[in-house]
Design a protein around this motif. Structure first.
Motif, mmCIF file in Angstrom:
data_model
loop_
_atom_site.group_PDB
_atom_site.id
_atom_site.type_symbol
_atom_site.label_atom_id
_atom_site.label_comp_id
_atom_site.label_asym_id
_atom_site.label_seq_id
_atom_site.Cartn_x
_atom_site.Cartn_y
_atom_site.Cartn_z
ATOM 1 N N ILE A 165 0.831 -1.199 0.000
ATOM 2 C CA ILE A 165 0.000 0.000 0.000
ATOM 3 C C ILE A 165 0.872 1.258 0.000
ATOM 4 O O ILE A 165 1.767 1.390 0.839
ATOM 5 N N TYR A 166 0.623 2.138 -0.963
ATOM 6 C CA TYR A 166 1.418 3.361 -1.096
ATOM 7 C C TYR A 166 1.083 4.337 0.026
ATOM 8 O O TYR A 166 0.040 4.211 0.677
ATOM 9 N N ASN A 167 1.967 5.324 0.217
ATOM 10 C CA ASN A 167 1.770 6.233 1.352
ATOM 11 C C ASN A 167 0.825 7.395 1.012
ATOM 12 O O ASN A 167 0.411 7.559 -0.133
ATOM 13 N N GLU A 168 0.540 8.179 2.009
ATOM 14 C CA GLU A 168 -0.474 9.220 1.882
ATOM 15 C C GLU A 168 -0.124 10.270 0.821
ATOM 16 O O GLU A 168 -1.015 10.791 0.149
ATOM 17 N N SER A 169 1.170 10.542 0.634
ATOM 18 C CA SER A 169 1.493 11.584 -0.356
ATOM 19 C C SER A 169 1.118 11.107 -1.771
ATOM 20 O O SER A 169 0.783 11.911 -2.639
ATOM 21 N N ILE A 170 1.189 9.815 -2.006
ATOM 22 C CA ILE A 170 0.765 9.255 -3.300
ATOM 23 C C ILE A 170 -0.771 9.188 -3.362
ATOM 24 O O ILE A 170 -1.391 9.498 -4.381
ATOM 25 N N ASN A 171 -1.379 8.774 -2.260
ATOM 26 C CA ASN A 171 -2.825 8.499 -2.279
ATOM 27 C C ASN A 171 -3.713 9.749 -2.270
ATOM 28 O O ASN A 171 -4.847 9.706 -2.765
ATOM 29 N N ALA A 172 -3.191 10.850 -1.706
ATOM 30 C CA ALA A 172 -4.032 12.042 -1.514
ATOM 31 C C ALA A 172 -4.750 12.519 -2.789
ATOM 32 O O ALA A 172 -5.969 12.744 -2.754
ATOM 33 N N PRO A 173 -4.035 12.662 -3.939
ATOM 34 C CA PRO A 173 -4.761 13.147 -5.128
ATOM 35 C C PRO A 173 -5.850 12.177 -5.617
ATOM 36 O O PRO A 173 -6.876 12.615 -6.152
ATOM 37 N N PHE A 174 -5.634 10.868 -5.432
ATOM 38 C CA PHE A 174 -6.673 9.906 -5.814
ATOM 39 C C PHE A 174 -7.917 10.115 -4.943
ATOM 40 O O PHE A 174 -9.047 10.118 -5.421
ATOM 41 N N SER A 175 -7.687 10.265 -3.624
ATOM 42 C CA SER A 175 -8.802 10.443 -2.690
ATOM 43 C C SER A 175 -9.561 11.735 -2.976
ATOM 44 O O SER A 175 -10.798 11.762 -2.966
ATOM 45 N N ALA A 176 -8.793 12.803 -3.272
ATOM 46 C CA ALA A 176 -9.441 14.092 -3.548
ATOM 47 C C ALA A 176 -10.329 13.968 -4.778
ATOM 48 O O ALA A 176 -11.463 14.439 -4.796
#
Ligand SMILES: *[C@@H]1O[C@H](CO)[C@@H](O)[C@H](O)[C@H]1NC(C)=O
Ligand SMILES: *[C@@H]1O[C@H](CO)[C@@H](O)[C@H](O)[C@H]1NC(C)=O
Ligand SMILES: *[C@@H]1O[C@H](CO)[C@@H](O)[C@H](O)[C@H]1NC(C)=O
Length: 355
Positions: A165-176
């Motif tokens: 699982i990738y970290n939050e800096s990678i995941n943030a734009p997907f979540s947004a």
């Protein structure tokens, strides 16, 4: 001069109508004879093997997101090199997300960097017209994964496997973009063994894949797509592209739907030939109704049309079929322009639910 009596009109009418009635039937009969009767009688020599050209190779690195075409790649036992090695999960449950519930996933784009080493992901920015770009290695090393991701169980269909699982800096734009907390996941080391028609007891070997729904490779025929498009056009619906069906290998094809009976195929050219077991017809859901460009889902088509004439598999009677699901027997380079030859056919295809 012929008199225009009712009799001569009738005779003339018959002359025009008979060929129209008989020719399509004749075509149907010879096709049935070729594909079912003669092989059963062992009369395979009666026609040459079906063979066609590969016109497109397509990978969808992140499950349900937009993929891309390549001229050349590696066919691996788990699928085309980068195909479905990643997926998005719900950040709380680690359950997989697909275009079925979230059509907008198809607006997330993927591409290769110029040197071919990185996967460039483009995510629409909710606050502007632009996109946010995320770059990750295509083939991350174990060291890279250990220091930049965390391994955890993830759920795909009814089964658990594992993922980095990738970290939050990678995941943030997907979540947004998707408006909910999500995480990007790379397939972990636990093998995801093929089930259903690909079960080791049926396939004769243990084979694994990443995050495709069921099997490593989907092969589609342009001839079948254009037959479908002709039908859509006649009902006033715009033709669709093959991307709707998210295939990996697209061939030109000859007789529409002749792929329904493929059992073994060989890809060959100047390189080492590659054989694939064609394990099942691909039973479709409504994903092909989603326009991959806009993520707009058509209310009816092509689903309604496919349902009207492509429910051809006795194992899954209520779903229409398009494309053939396959498991490669070996690995090697595959390139647009190579030939795909049908080595064996079967009348026994019957879908068995896998995952
Ligand atoms: C973690 O990721 C960064 C960015 O890609 C990279 O520079 C770094 O080398 C990675 N760590 C390891 C141990 O590979
Ligand atoms: C997250 O991972 C990336 C590599 O993908 C790395 O460059 C970055 O430093 C990491 N961020 C944090 C906060 O660990
Ligand atoms: C799903 O995985 C579990 C173990 O995680 C296993 O016991 C079960 O048989 C699997 N179900 C199917 C349908 O493969």
């Amino acid at each position: 001069m012929v008199e225009t009596t009712p009799v001569s009109i009738l005779v003339l009418g018959l002359f025009i109508l008979l060929p129209i009635i008989i020719f399509p039937k004749l075509k149907g009969w010879t096709h049935t004879a070729q594909s079912t009767i003669l092989p059963r009688l062992g009369l395979r020599f009666w026609r040459s093997r079906q063979s066609s050209e590969i016109v497109s190779l397509r990978m969808y690195p992140i499950k349900s997101c937009r993929g891309f075409e390549v001229q050349k790649t590696i066919l691996k036992e788990h699928g085309l090199d980068l195909d479905r090695r990643w997926m998005l999960v719900d950040a709380k449950t680690n359950e997989f997300l697909t275009i079925r519930q979230i059509p907008d996933m198809t607006r997330i784009g993927t591409a290769l960097s110029d040197n071919g080493l990185d996967l460039i992901i483009t995510i629409p920015d909710v606050d502007s017209e632009s996109v946010i770009t995320v770059s990750i290695p295509c083939h991350p090393s174990l060291d890279w994964l250990k220091s930049n991701t965390t391994i955890a169980p993830v759920k795909i269909w009814d089964n658990d496997t594992d993922g980095y699982i990738y970290n939050e800096s990678i995941n943030a734009p997907f979540s947004a973009f998707l408006g909910r907390p999500v995480a990007l996941v790379y397939k972990g080391p636990t093998p995801r063994i093929l089930k259903g028609n690909g079960d080791p007891s049926l396939l004769g070997r243990i084979q694994t894949t990443g995050f495709p729904d069921v099997f490593p490779i989907l092969i589609a025929s342009e001839a079948s797509l254009s037959e479908l498009n002709n039908r859509l056009r006649r009902t006033g619906v715009d033709p669709i592209t093959v991307e709707r069906f998210r295939p990996n290998i697209v061939i030109k094809g000859q007789t529409p739907w002749s792929e329904d009976s493929w059992k073994t195929v060989r890809i060959s050219g100047d390189r080492k030939p590659l054989d694939l077991d064609v394990v099942a017809r691909c039973a479709r859901c409504q994903v092909p109704n989603v326009d991959p460009d806009s993520a707009v889902k058509h209310k009816k088509q092509p689903w309604d049309m496919l349902v009207s004439y492509r429910r051809v598999d006795e194992g899954i009677k209520y779903k229409p079929c398009f494309g053939m699901l396959s498991a490669p027997r070996s690995e090697g380079v595959v390139e647009v322009g190579m030939r795909l030859e049908v080595l064996e056919e079967t009348s026994e295809h019957r879908y068995i639910k896998g995952f």
